[in-house]
Write an enzyme that holds these catalytic residues in place. Structure first.
Site, PDB file in Angstrom:
ATOM      1  N   ASP A 205      41.379 -24.266 -52.996  1.00 45.42           N
ATOM      2  CA  ASP A 205      41.330 -23.610 -51.685  1.00 45.42           C
ATOM      3  C   ASP A 205      40.502 -22.327 -51.739  1.00 45.42           C
ATOM      4  OD1 ASP A 205      43.176 -22.210 -53.204  1.00 45.42           O
ATOM      5  OD2 ASP A 205      44.582 -21.910 -51.550  1.00 45.42           O
ATOM      6  N   HIS A 206      39.786 -22.136 -52.832  1.00 41.58           N
ATOM      7  CA  HIS A 206      38.891 -20.986 -52.971  1.00 41.58           C
ATOM      8  C   HIS A 206      37.450 -21.475 -53.062  1.00 41.58           C
ATOM      9  CE1 HIS A 206      41.944 -17.843 -54.005  1.00 41.58           C
ATOM     10  NE2 HIS A 206      42.654 -18.943 -54.145  1.00 41.58           N
ATOM     11  N   VAL A 207      36.540 -20.720 -52.487  1.00 42.31           N
ATOM     12  CA  VAL A 207      35.118 -21.004 -52.641  1.00 42.31           C
ATOM     13  C   VAL A 207      34.653 -20.174 -53.831  1.00 42.31           C
ATOM     14  CG1 VAL A 207      32.836 -20.895 -51.578  1.00 42.31           C
ATOM     15  CG2 VAL A 207      34.847 -21.364 -50.150  1.00 42.31           C
TER      16      VAL A 207
ATOM     17  N   ASP B 123      38.171 -13.408 -53.337  1.00 40.10           N
ATOM     18  CA  ASP B 123      37.595 -13.607 -54.665  1.00 40.10           C
ATOM     19  C   ASP B 123      36.432 -12.634 -54.822  1.00 40.10           C
ATOM     20  OD1 ASP B 123      39.079 -16.131 -55.572  1.00 40.10           O
ATOM     21  OD2 ASP B 123      38.422 -16.586 -53.527  1.00 40.10           O
TER      22      ASP B 123
END
Length: 156
Positions: free
Chosen positions: A139-141, A108
């Site tokens: 499932d992404h920060v 990201d």
């Protein structure tokens, strides 16, 4: 007058995997500033990967905003929850390099570009943040940053 522009999103490649070498050298990084990047294949020391391992999404260490923050701040715990680099098929992975910390996959991106104001002012990164409030939902920060844009007084 365009003060700056921002390009952001899930780019589906990272800056640490040997399998992503081609993308790491893409010309977008000549046009835009990536505040996390020290160069192609090298992250700045404070960078944390943004892709969580899906099978562990509901583990106690990352299921709440506070526990995710504690995990991200602890390198040994991050190794268990952030996805590791993708090796080139048939080539053993050496990660991290001897003088590097364990980062994991950052897929990201938040990039910015100074535009027409660059000759009349300055765009600076004020703050870069990892957002933990969506723990257990993705499932992404998520990432956030704050830019400071200033004009020379003679151009105001």
């Amino acid at each position: 007058m365009v003060m700056f522009d921002v390009l952001c999103g899930d780019f589906n490649f990272d800056n640490c995997s040997p399998d992503d070498r081609l993308e790491q050298s893409h010309s977008v990084f000549e046009e835009y500033i990536d505040p996390c990047r020290a160069g192609a294949g090298r992250e700045k020391p404070w960078v944390i990967g943004t892709l969580l391992e899906q099978p562990t999404l509901y583990d106690e260490n990352i299921r709440t905003p506070d526990s995710l923050q504690r995990t991200l701040e602890t390198e040994e715990l991050r190794k268990d929850y952030i996805s590791p680099p993708v090796p080139v098929e048939g080539v053993p992975l050496v990660y991290p390099e001897p003088d590097q910390s364990w980062t994991g996959r950052r897929i990201d991106y938040l990039l910015y570009r100074e535009s027409s104001v660059s000759s009349h002012g300055k765009t600076e990164l004020e703050e870069f943040t990892y957002v933990t409030q969506l723990a257990g939902l993705t499932d992404h920060v998520p990432l956030a940053f704050r830019l400071s844009v200033s004009l020379d007084s003679q151009h105001m």
